[in-house]
Design an enzyme around this catalytic site. Structure first.
Site, PDB file in Angstrom:
ATOM      1  N   HIS A 190       0.855  -1.197   0.000  1.00  0.00           N
ATOM      2  CA  HIS A 190       0.000   0.000   0.000  1.00  0.00           C
ATOM      3  C   HIS A 190       0.888   1.243   0.000  1.00  0.00           C
ATOM      4  O   HIS A 190       1.939   1.260   0.640  1.00  0.00           O
ATOM      5  CB  HIS A 190      -0.909   0.018   1.243  1.00  0.00           C
ATOM      6  CG  HIS A 190      -2.088   0.928   1.086  1.00  0.00           C
ATOM      7  ND1 HIS A 190      -1.992   2.291   1.294  1.00  0.00           N
ATOM      8  CD2 HIS A 190      -3.349   0.684   0.694  1.00  0.00           C
ATOM      9  CE1 HIS A 190      -3.175   2.831   1.061  1.00  0.00           C
ATOM     10  NE2 HIS A 190      -4.019   1.886   0.692  1.00  0.00           N
ATOM     11  N   ASP A 229      -7.967  -5.213  -0.176  1.00  0.00           N
ATOM     12  CA  ASP A 229      -8.418  -6.122  -1.242  1.00  0.00           C
ATOM     13  C   ASP A 229      -8.079  -7.578  -0.981  1.00  0.00           C
ATOM     14  O   ASP A 229      -8.548  -8.462  -1.696  1.00  0.00           O
ATOM     15  CB  ASP A 229      -7.797  -5.679  -2.583  1.00  0.00           C
ATOM     16  CG  ASP A 229      -8.355  -4.347  -3.024  1.00  0.00           C
ATOM     17  OD1 ASP A 229      -7.558  -3.435  -3.333  1.00  0.00           O
ATOM     18  OD2 ASP A 229      -9.580  -4.197  -3.011  1.00  0.00           O
TER      19      ASP A 229
HETATM   20  C1  SDX Z   1      -6.167   0.004  -3.071  1.00  0.00           C
HETATM   21  O1  SDX Z   1      -4.439   4.572  -2.222  1.00  0.00           O
HETATM   22  C2  SDX Z   1      -5.336   3.905  -1.592  1.00  0.00           C
HETATM   23  O2  SDX Z   1      -5.752   4.249  -0.493  1.00  0.00           O
HETATM   24  C3  SDX Z   1      -5.853   2.677  -2.305  1.00  0.00           C
HETATM   25  C4  SDX Z   1      -6.894   1.858  -1.543  1.00  0.00           C
HETATM   26  C5  SDX Z   1      -8.176   2.632  -1.317  1.00  0.00           C
HETATM   27  O3  SDX Z   1      -8.878   2.316  -0.344  1.00  0.00           O
HETATM   28  O4  SDX Z   1      -8.495   3.492  -2.160  1.00  0.00           O
HETATM   29  O5  SDX Z   1      -6.361   1.457  -0.296  1.00  0.00           O
HETATM   30  C6  SDX Z   1      -7.300   0.612  -2.334  1.00  0.00           C
HETATM   31  O6  SDX Z   1      -5.936   0.350  -4.199  1.00  0.00           O
HETATM   32  C7  SDX Z   1      -5.284  -0.995  -2.351  1.00  0.00           C
HETATM   33  C8  SDX Z   1      -4.093  -1.486  -3.242  1.00  0.00           C
HETATM   34  C9  SDX Z   1      -4.597  -2.584  -4.172  1.00  0.00           C
HETATM   35  N1  SDX Z   1      -3.527  -2.993  -5.126  1.00  0.00           N
HETATM   36  C10 SDX Z   1      -2.877  -4.154  -4.989  1.00  0.00           C
HETATM   37  O7  SDX Z   1      -3.053  -4.964  -4.070  1.00  0.00           O
HETATM   38  C11 SDX Z   1      -1.894  -4.433  -6.134  1.00  0.00           C
HETATM   39  C12 SDX Z   1      -0.593  -5.010  -5.549  1.00  0.00           C
HETATM   40  N2  SDX Z   1       0.087  -3.934  -4.819  1.00  0.00           N
HETATM   41  C13 SDX Z   1       0.939  -3.087  -5.531  1.00  0.00           C
HETATM   42  O8  SDX Z   1       1.083  -3.119  -6.867  1.00  0.00           O
HETATM   43  C14 SDX Z   1       1.496  -1.896  -4.766  1.00  0.00           C
HETATM   44  O9  SDX Z   1       1.838  -2.323  -3.516  1.00  0.00           O
HETATM   45  C15 SDX Z   1       0.606  -0.682  -4.695  1.00  0.00           C
HETATM   46  C16 SDX Z   1       0.122  -0.289  -6.049  1.00  0.00           C
HETATM   47  C17 SDX Z   1      -0.556  -0.937  -3.809  1.00  0.00           C
HETATM   48  C18 SDX Z   1       1.441   0.450  -4.091  1.00  0.00           C
HETATM   49  O10 SDX Z   1       2.396   0.789  -5.022  1.00  0.00           O
HETATM   50  P1  SDX Z   1       3.578   1.837  -4.672  1.00  0.00           P
HETATM   51  O11 SDX Z   1       3.300   2.561  -3.400  1.00  0.00           O
HETATM   52  O12 SDX Z   1       3.829   2.626  -5.905  1.00  0.00           O
HETATM   53  O13 SDX Z   1       4.790   0.900  -4.345  1.00  0.00           O
HETATM   54  P2  SDX Z   1       5.809   0.341  -5.441  1.00  0.00           P
HETATM   55  O14 SDX Z   1       5.058  -0.269  -6.590  1.00  0.00           O
HETATM   56  O15 SDX Z   1       6.819   1.415  -5.718  1.00  0.00           O
HETATM   57  O16 SDX Z   1       6.501  -0.869  -4.631  1.00  0.00           O
HETATM   58  C19 SDX Z   1       7.581  -0.616  -3.728  1.00  0.00           C
HETATM   59  C20 SDX Z   1       8.386  -1.914  -3.730  1.00  0.00           C
HETATM   60  C21 SDX Z   1       8.818  -2.332  -5.144  1.00  0.00           C
HETATM   61  O17 SDX Z   1       9.984  -3.116  -4.973  1.00  0.00           O
HETATM   62  P3  SDX Z   1      11.464  -2.395  -5.215  1.00  0.00           P
HETATM   63  O18 SDX Z   1      11.401  -1.763  -6.599  1.00  0.00           O
HETATM   64  O19 SDX Z   1      11.575  -1.360  -4.104  1.00  0.00           O
HETATM   65  O20 SDX Z   1      12.440  -3.519  -5.112  1.00  0.00           O
HETATM   66  O21 SDX Z   1       7.573  -2.997  -3.246  1.00  0.00           O
HETATM   67  C22 SDX Z   1       7.384  -3.946  -4.285  1.00  0.00           C
HETATM   68  C23 SDX Z   1       7.716  -3.254  -5.594  1.00  0.00           C
HETATM   69  O22 SDX Z   1       8.172  -4.200  -6.571  1.00  0.00           O
HETATM   70  N3  SDX Z   1       5.971  -4.344  -4.232  1.00  0.00           N
HETATM   71  C24 SDX Z   1       5.516  -5.589  -4.395  1.00  0.00           C
HETATM   72  C25 SDX Z   1       4.124  -5.512  -4.207  1.00  0.00           C
HETATM   73  N4  SDX Z   1       3.769  -4.239  -3.970  1.00  0.00           N
HETATM   74  C26 SDX Z   1       4.921  -3.525  -3.980  1.00  0.00           C
HETATM   75  N5  SDX Z   1       6.162  -6.754  -4.656  1.00  0.00           N
HETATM   76  C27 SDX Z   1       5.392  -7.860  -4.753  1.00  0.00           C
HETATM   77  N6  SDX Z   1       4.034  -7.860  -4.588  1.00  0.00           N
HETATM   78  C28 SDX Z   1       3.374  -6.713  -4.328  1.00  0.00           C
HETATM   79  N7  SDX Z   1       2.059  -6.719  -4.154  1.00  0.00           N
END
Ligand code: SDX
Length: 422
Positions: free
Chosen positions: A300, A357
């Site tokens: 998140h 989620d």
């Molecule tokens: C919602 O904003 C809100 O409030 C949203 C929400 C709401 O109520 O409106 O809470 C609802 O959208 C919840 C999120 C649902 N999405 C997912 O579950 C999809 C999986 N999660 C991600 O793709 C990610 O964690 C996000 C999109 C939720 C957050 O993305 P960020 O903040 O841009 O973080 P990032 O993609 O830059 O990740 C940081 C690191 C990366 O690794 P490095 O490059 O630092 O090595 O964490 C890793 C990412 O690769 N990472 C994950 C991961 N999520 C982040 N690795 C594996 N699995 C994951 N799910």
């Protein structure tokens, strides 16, 4: 409040600090470009506040979520979704009289114009209900005027009609006749009745289903400046109609990184189940930088310890599935996945925890809601949040059309060459 000092090309510039009611501090950079000639760059706006807001407070480090100051745990335990809609939009919990008037409006405005039924006929049976919902909400605006005097009525119309449109899109997908809303049912029960009733026999909505949906809708009702809410503000800032702003928010929510994640979580858990339940294999895939696989429902932008909504849903999952007599192997896979991930350095280091989620789909599935309707359920819950933020934006004297800047990295000036001479 003190100031922030910025030194650019040996010249010092000061900018005022502002502090929110919960102690959050921001640098007010609204004079940055005019006084320094430079801008900030913040892809994804992770460090950028777009507005002041009094609607929802989140503390990502402490796992705090409050709607208008009320902790999500207390609202989830005690409130109805309709009360939470009123609270988010109008700022206070309704009195009995206000609740009765608001509820009566939601009952009275449940129907959609009969002409709108024809719109459904043009969609293929495979049309994703989020695509239908977004265009239907935009089309709803062609039936009503968008004058300021009608704002409260349009807010009521949207909350009331979105559940009818959502249920009709489900009936369309399974080729069943539309079931019209009933005036004697609560918001949640009315939606479930339109989803699951059939003309051939009476259908009584089980109380546990209505209570579960009430909980899910409350937990999804608002979340400050998330992608879809910021979209509603962005579109609304141009003076576009409320219907257009909400339609755009629905489109933003449909993305798999946002509201679309709940559908992806169930698809992933089902894939793991089909693959012999080897959840460690998928944890390893999620960690592999060469593999684009992500553990959907994890991570998140704001929560860096736990998502309180996920905790509430995990806690209620066992109770709801027991009450529904559902034994879903995906719940055990989800719990095992969470347990393994939370001990794994990759997830711990990046502070990746289950978000809203991760467990919501398990409950929707137990309730008999099809997977491709999961994000529609998220939209039903989030609508009051979008409406509250749109309304707050319209009333904000600080509000102006959203128009970010950029850092240009393209070609420098060059002369046109006629096509024959290139
Ligand atoms: C919602 O904003 C809100 O409030 C949203 C929400 C709401 O109520 O409106 O809470 C609802 O959208 C919840 C999120 C649902 N999405 C997912 O579950 C999809 C999986 N999660 C991600 O793709 C990610 O964690 C996000 C999109 C939720 C957050 O993305 P960020 O903040 O841009 O973080 P990032 O993609 O830059 O990740 C940081 C690191 C990366 O690794 P490095 O490059 O630092 O090595 O964490 C890793 C990412 O690769 N990472 C994950 C991961 N999520 C982040 N690795 C594996 N699995 C994951 N799910």
């Amino acid at each position: 409040m003190s100031t922030a000092k910025l030194i650019i090309n040996d010249q010092e510039h000061e900018f005022p600090l502002i502090e929110g009611s919960e102690g959050e501090v921001g640098i007010n950079v609204r004079s940055l470009r005019s006084s320094t000639g430079v801008i900030t760059l913040d892809p994804g706006y992770a460090n950028t506040g777009s507005c002041r807001s009094a609607i929802t407070f989140i503390d990502g480090e402490k796992g705090i979520l409050r709607y208008r100051g009320y902790p999500i745990e207390q609202l989830a335990e005690n409130a109805s979704f309709v009360e939470v809609c009123y609270l988010l939009i109008y700022g206070e919990l309704p009195t009995q009289a206000q609740l009765e008037e608001f509820s009566a409006g939601l009952v009275y405005h449940s129907m959609i114009h009969e002409d709108m039924k024809k719109f459904f006929e043009g969609y293929p049976p495979t049309a994703h209900p989020m695509s239908i919902l977004s265009s239907m909400i935009s089309s709803l605006g062609t039936f009503y005027s968008d004058t300021e005097a009608e704002t409260d009525l349009n807010i009521t119309r949207l909350i009331s009609k979105i559940k009818t449109i959502a249920a009709f899109s489900y009936k369309k997908s399974c080729g069943q006749p539309f079931i019209y809303p009933r005036n004697d049912l609560s918001y949640s029960a009315n939606f479930l009745h339109m989803m699951f009733a059939v003309p051939a026999e009476p259908y009584e909505v089980p109380d546990v289903l209505a209570r579960s949906l009430n909980l899910l809708l409350i937990l999804h009702a608002d979340h400050e400046q998330n992608c879809s809410t910021s979209t509603a503000r962005m579109v609304g800032s141009s003076g576009a109609t409320l219907f257009h702003a909400i339609s755009a928010a629905i489109s933003a929510l449909s993305g798999p990184l946002h509201g679309g994640a709940n559908q992806k979580v169930i698809e992933q858990l089902s894939m793991i189940q089909a693959d012999g339940g080897d959840y460690q294999k998928y944890v390893d895939k999620a960690k592999d930088k060469d593999d684009e696989f992500r553990l959907m429902g994890f991570g998140h932008r704001v929560y860096k310890n736990f998502d309180p909504r996920s905790r509430i849903l995990k806690g209620s999952a066992d109770e709801v599935l027991d009450a529904l007599g559902v034994d879903d192997p995906l719940l055990e896979i989800a719990k095992n996945l969470e347990e393994v991930a939370l001990k794994d350095e990759y997830f711990v280091e990046r502070k990746l925890y289950p978000n809203v989620d991760f467990y919501s789909g398990i409950l929707y599935r137990a309730m008999g809601i099809p997977t491709d309707m999961f994000t529609v359920m998220f939209a039903l819950g989030r609508l009051p949040g979008w409406l509250a933020h749109w309304r707050e934006m319209c009333a904000d004297p600080d509000n102006r059309i959203n128009r970010p800047r950029q850092i240009y990295t393209g070609a420098e000036e060059r002369a046109y060459v006629a096509v024959g001479d290139r």
